[in-house]
Design a protein around this motif. Structure first.
Motif, PDB file in Angstrom:
ATOM      1  N   ASP A  49       0.815  -1.220   0.000  1.00 51.38           N
ATOM      2  CA  ASP A  49       0.000   0.000   0.000  1.00 51.38           C
ATOM      3  C   ASP A  49       0.846   1.266   0.000  1.00 51.38           C
ATOM      4  O   ASP A  49       0.420   2.305  -0.505  1.00 51.38           O
ATOM      5  N   SER A  50       2.036   1.197   0.560  1.00 48.85           N
ATOM      6  CA  SER A  50       2.876   2.393   0.649  1.00 48.85           C
ATOM      7  C   SER A  50       3.340   2.898  -0.715  1.00 48.85           C
ATOM      8  O   SER A  50       3.692   4.068  -0.855  1.00 48.85           O
ATOM      9  N   VAL A  51       3.325   2.015  -1.727  1.00 55.30           N
ATOM     10  CA  VAL A  51       3.770   2.429  -3.069  1.00 55.30           C
ATOM     11  C   VAL A  51       2.696   2.222  -4.141  1.00 55.30           C
ATOM     12  O   VAL A  51       2.940   2.479  -5.318  1.00 55.30           O
ATOM     13  N   ASP A  52       1.522   1.777  -3.729  1.00 55.08           N
ATOM     14  CA  ASP A  52       0.446   1.520  -4.690  1.00 55.08           C
ATOM     15  C   ASP A  52      -0.330   2.816  -4.934  1.00 55.08           C
ATOM     16  O   ASP A  52      -0.973   3.336  -4.015  1.00 55.08           O
ATOM     17  N   PRO A  53      -0.284   3.354  -6.152  1.00 50.40           N
ATOM     18  CA  PRO A  53      -0.996   4.609  -6.427  1.00 50.40           C
ATOM     19  C   PRO A  53      -2.499   4.510  -6.217  1.00 50.40           C
ATOM     20  O   PRO A  53      -3.176   5.533  -6.116  1.00 50.40           O
ATOM     21  N   ARG A  54      -3.026   3.290  -6.127  1.00 54.41           N
ATOM     22  CA  ARG A  54      -4.462   3.107  -5.935  1.00 54.41           C
ATOM     23  C   ARG A  54      -4.851   3.004  -4.470  1.00 54.41           C
ATOM     24  O   ARG A  54      -6.039   2.958  -4.146  1.00 54.41           O
ATOM     25  N   SER A  55      -3.869   2.952  -3.564  1.00 54.91           N
ATOM     26  CA  SER A  55      -4.183   2.796  -2.145  1.00 54.91           C
ATOM     27  C   SER A  55      -4.598   4.133  -1.532  1.00 54.91           C
ATOM     28  O   SER A  55      -4.384   5.198  -2.111  1.00 54.91           O
ATOM     29  N   LYS A  56      -5.147   4.066  -0.325  1.00 58.30           N
ATOM     30  CA  LYS A  56      -5.609   5.278   0.344  1.00 58.30           C
ATOM     31  C   LYS A  56      -4.446   6.138   0.844  1.00 58.30           C
ATOM     32  O   LYS A  56      -4.573   7.355   0.963  1.00 58.30           O
ATOM     33  N   ASP A  57      -3.333   5.489   1.160  1.00 52.80           N
ATOM     34  CA  ASP A  57      -2.205   6.245   1.714  1.00 52.80           C
ATOM     35  C   ASP A  57      -0.869   5.746   1.147  1.00 52.80           C
ATOM     36  O   ASP A  57      -0.097   5.078   1.845  1.00 52.80           O
ATOM     37  N   PRO A  58      -0.573   6.069  -0.116  1.00 53.96           N
ATOM     38  CA  PRO A  58       0.709   5.642  -0.715  1.00 53.96           C
ATOM     39  C   PRO A  58       1.848   6.569  -0.281  1.00 53.96           C
ATOM     40  O   PRO A  58       2.474   7.257  -1.086  1.00 53.96           O
ATOM     41  N   TRP A  59       2.143   6.562   1.024  1.00 53.68           N
ATOM     42  CA  TRP A  59       3.063   7.557   1.595  1.00 53.68           C
ATOM     43  C   TRP A  59       4.481   7.438   1.039  1.00 53.68           C
ATOM     44  O   TRP A  59       5.161   8.453   0.843  1.00 53.68           O
ATOM     45  N   LEU A 113       5.290   6.349  -1.971  1.00 55.78           N
ATOM     46  CA  LEU A 113       5.223   6.862  -3.335  1.00 55.78           C
ATOM     47  C   LEU A 113       5.263   8.387  -3.326  1.00 55.78           C
ATOM     48  O   LEU A 113       5.951   9.001  -4.158  1.00 55.78           O
ATOM     49  N   GLU A 114       4.545   8.989  -2.393  1.00 51.81           N
ATOM     50  CA  GLU A 114       4.565  10.445  -2.277  1.00 51.81           C
ATOM     51  C   GLU A 114       5.963  10.939  -1.914  1.00 51.81           C
ATOM     52  O   GLU A 114       6.415  11.982  -2.404  1.00 51.81           O
ATOM     53  N   PHE A 115       6.646  10.204  -1.074  1.00 54.19           N
ATOM     54  CA  PHE A 115       8.012  10.555  -0.691  1.00 54.19           C
ATOM     55  C   PHE A 115       8.945  10.477  -1.902  1.00 54.19           C
ATOM     56  O   PHE A 115       9.789  11.357  -2.124  1.00 54.19           O
ATOM     57  N   ILE A 116       8.787   9.421  -2.699  1.00 52.81           N
ATOM     58  CA  ILE A 116       9.630   9.246  -3.887  1.00 52.81           C
ATOM     59  C   ILE A 116       9.373  10.361  -4.904  1.00 52.81           C
ATOM     60  O   ILE A 116      10.290  10.821  -5.584  1.00 52.81           O
ATOM     61  N   LYS A 117       8.130  10.810  -4.982  1.00 50.42           N
ATOM     62  CA  LYS A 117       7.817  11.923  -5.891  1.00 50.42           C
ATOM     63  C   LYS A 117       8.631  13.164  -5.535  1.00 50.42           C
ATOM     64  O   LYS A 117       9.052  13.915  -6.414  1.00 50.42           O
ATOM     65  N   LEU A 118       8.843  13.366  -4.259  1.00 50.95           N
ATOM     66  CA  LEU A 118       9.577  14.546  -3.798  1.00 50.95           C
ATOM     67  C   LEU A 118      11.088  14.371  -3.914  1.00 50.95           C
ATOM     68  O   LEU A 118      11.840  15.350  -3.882  1.00 50.95           O
ATOM     69  N   GLY A 119      11.522  13.128  -4.023  1.00 56.17           N
ATOM     70  CA  GLY A 119      12.953  12.842  -4.030  1.00 56.17           C
ATOM     71  C   GLY A 119      13.629  13.170  -5.343  1.00 56.17           C
ATOM     72  O   GLY A 119      12.995  13.323  -6.384  1.00 56.17           O
ATOM     73  N   GLU A 172       9.851   8.131 -15.479  1.00 51.09           N
ATOM     74  CA  GLU A 172       9.720   6.748 -15.044  1.00 51.09           C
ATOM     75  C   GLU A 172       8.649   6.616 -13.964  1.00 51.09           C
ATOM     76  O   GLU A 172       7.860   5.664 -13.966  1.00 51.09           O
ATOM     77  N   LEU A 173       8.610   7.567 -13.050  1.00 54.35           N
ATOM     78  CA  LEU A 173       7.631   7.522 -11.970  1.00 54.35           C
ATOM     79  C   LEU A 173       6.219   7.698 -12.508  1.00 54.35           C
ATOM     80  O   LEU A 173       5.279   7.013 -12.067  1.00 54.35           O
ATOM     81  N   GLU A 174       6.049   8.583 -13.463  1.00 50.55           N
ATOM     82  CA  GLU A 174       4.739   8.758 -14.095  1.00 50.55           C
ATOM     83  C   GLU A 174       4.306   7.477 -14.807  1.00 50.55           C
ATOM     84  O   GLU A 174       3.123   7.106 -14.779  1.00 50.55           O
ATOM     85  N   ASP A 175       5.271   6.805 -15.426  1.00 51.08           N
ATOM     86  CA  ASP A 175       4.984   5.541 -16.106  1.00 51.08           C
ATOM     87  C   ASP A 175       4.544   4.484 -15.101  1.00 51.08           C
ATOM     88  O   ASP A 175       3.602   3.718 -15.346  1.00 51.08           O
ATOM     89  N   TYR A 176       5.215   4.448 -13.948  1.00 52.10           N
ATOM     90  CA  TYR A 176       4.841   3.488 -12.905  1.00 52.10           C
ATOM     91  C   TYR A 176       3.438   3.766 -12.379  1.00 52.10           C
ATOM     92  O   TYR A 176       2.632   2.852 -12.190  1.00 52.10           O
ATOM     93  N   ILE A 177       3.137   5.027 -12.127  1.00 45.81           N
ATOM     94  CA  ILE A 177       1.827   5.390 -11.585  1.00 45.81           C
ATOM     95  C   ILE A 177       0.705   5.006 -12.551  1.00 45.81           C
ATOM     96  O   ILE A 177      -0.375   4.576 -12.132  1.00 45.81           O
ATOM     97  N   SER A 178       0.970   5.117 -13.836  1.00 45.44           N
ATOM     98  CA  SER A 178      -0.047   4.764 -14.833  1.00 45.44           C
ATOM     99  C   SER A 178      -0.172   3.254 -15.021  1.00 45.44           C
ATOM    100  O   SER A 178      -1.259   2.751 -15.325  1.00 45.44           O
ATOM    101  N   GLU A 179       0.915   2.516 -14.817  1.00 43.89           N
ATOM    102  CA  GLU A 179       0.882   1.056 -14.980  1.00 43.89           C
ATOM    103  C   GLU A 179       1.731   0.391 -13.901  1.00 43.89           C
ATOM    104  O   GLU A 179       2.827  -0.094 -14.179  1.00 43.89           O
ATOM    105  N   GLY A 189       5.251  -0.420 -15.519  1.00 37.87           N
ATOM    106  CA  GLY A 189       5.666   0.966 -15.628  1.00 37.87           C
ATOM    107  C   GLY A 189       6.782   1.296 -14.663  1.00 37.87           C
ATOM    108  O   GLY A 189       6.780   0.837 -13.521  1.00 37.87           O
ATOM    109  N   GLY A 190       7.737   2.097 -15.123  1.00 44.12           N
ATOM    110  CA  GLY A 190       8.833   2.518 -14.258  1.00 44.12           C
ATOM    111  C   GLY A 190       9.849   1.447 -13.948  1.00 44.12           C
ATOM    112  O   GLY A 190      10.633   1.590 -13.007  1.00 44.12           O
ATOM    113  N   ASP A 191       9.860   0.375 -14.738  1.00 44.73           N
ATOM    114  CA  ASP A 191      10.756  -0.732 -14.407  1.00 44.73           C
ATOM    115  C   ASP A 191      12.232  -0.341 -14.462  1.00 44.73           C
ATOM    116  O   ASP A 191      13.049  -0.842 -13.697  1.00 44.73           O
TER     117      ASP A 191
END
Length: 209
Positions: A69-79, A81-87, A135-142, A155-157
């Motif tokens: 869930d921490s990295v799943d863009p479909r989860s309620k709290d992908p914390w 993933l949000e951290f990686i977006k900022l990195g 790459e991150l956008e690709d992962y979020i989409s797939e 996505g993002g492999d």
């Protein structure tokens, strides 16, 4: 034991047999933590204790779900993933370059998927971080695995692989700048690459001493 980044790294099936575990997602997580990420063996149990403290109780499946869930863009709290977006893969502040692992001859100026090797540190850092964003956008989409020809992909492999031994010496994330635990002077090529862009310091965090 599991030796990260060597030919002696324990295979998943051998791990299952040795630990007397069934082949499932929970066991895969335990193997990933212990045999591919270099975590200490109690890591899984520590996370389970943390979840039990937070929510009153926790199962092995809860531990698995917390990681997914921490990295799943479909989860309620992908914390995570949000951290990686900022990195950022690399950052230049003044005359100091920050990266996670370090620099070596084969990695300087290299942007995955780009044939041209960058010679200016700041331009290289900019393009490297732009590649990370794509790459991150690709992962979020797939985010899920799919079949592509004769192999699985998602996505993002390439971003995921960039932080593993797959990229060998061409990554600034997966790199050990030490020999037997001792610091080693960077090569003349690396030093010249930094000097020519006005960089006087390289700070890394993969193996702090």
């Amino acid at each position: 034991g599991c030796l990260l980044g060597t030919k002696k790294t324990k295979k998943f099936d051998d791990f299952l047999q040795e630990e007397k575990l069934e082949k499932n997602r929970v066991s895969k997580l335990k193997w990933l933590l212990h045999c591919t990420m270099g975590c200490q063996w109690p890591t899984f149990l520590t996370r389970k204790d943390e979840l039990a403290y937070l929510y009153g109780k926790a199962t092995d499946e809860d531990v698995l779900a917390s990681y997914v869930d921490s990295v799943d863009p479909r989860s309620k709290d992908p914390w995570m993933l949000e951290f990686i977006k900022l990195g950022q893969i690399a950052v230049v502040l003044g005359d100091t370059l920050f990266v996670h692992g370090g620099l070596q001859d084969e990695s300087i100026g290299v942007v995955p998927g780009q044939k041209e090797v960058e010679t200016d540190v700041r331009k290289w850092v900019l393009k490297l971080n732009e590649w990370k964003e794509r790459e991150l956008e690709d992962y979020i989409s797939e985010p899920l695995f799919r079949t592509a020809g004769d192999h699985l992909t998602r996505g993002g492999d390439q971003l995921i692989l960039y932080g593993t031994p797959f990229y060998r010496n061409r990554t600034v994330i997966y790199h050990n700048p030490f020999e037997d635990g001792n610091p080693v002077q960077r090569s003349e090529k690396v030093q010249a690459f930094l000097r020519e862009s006005g960089i006087s310091r390289l700070l890394t965090g993969h193996q702090p001493h």
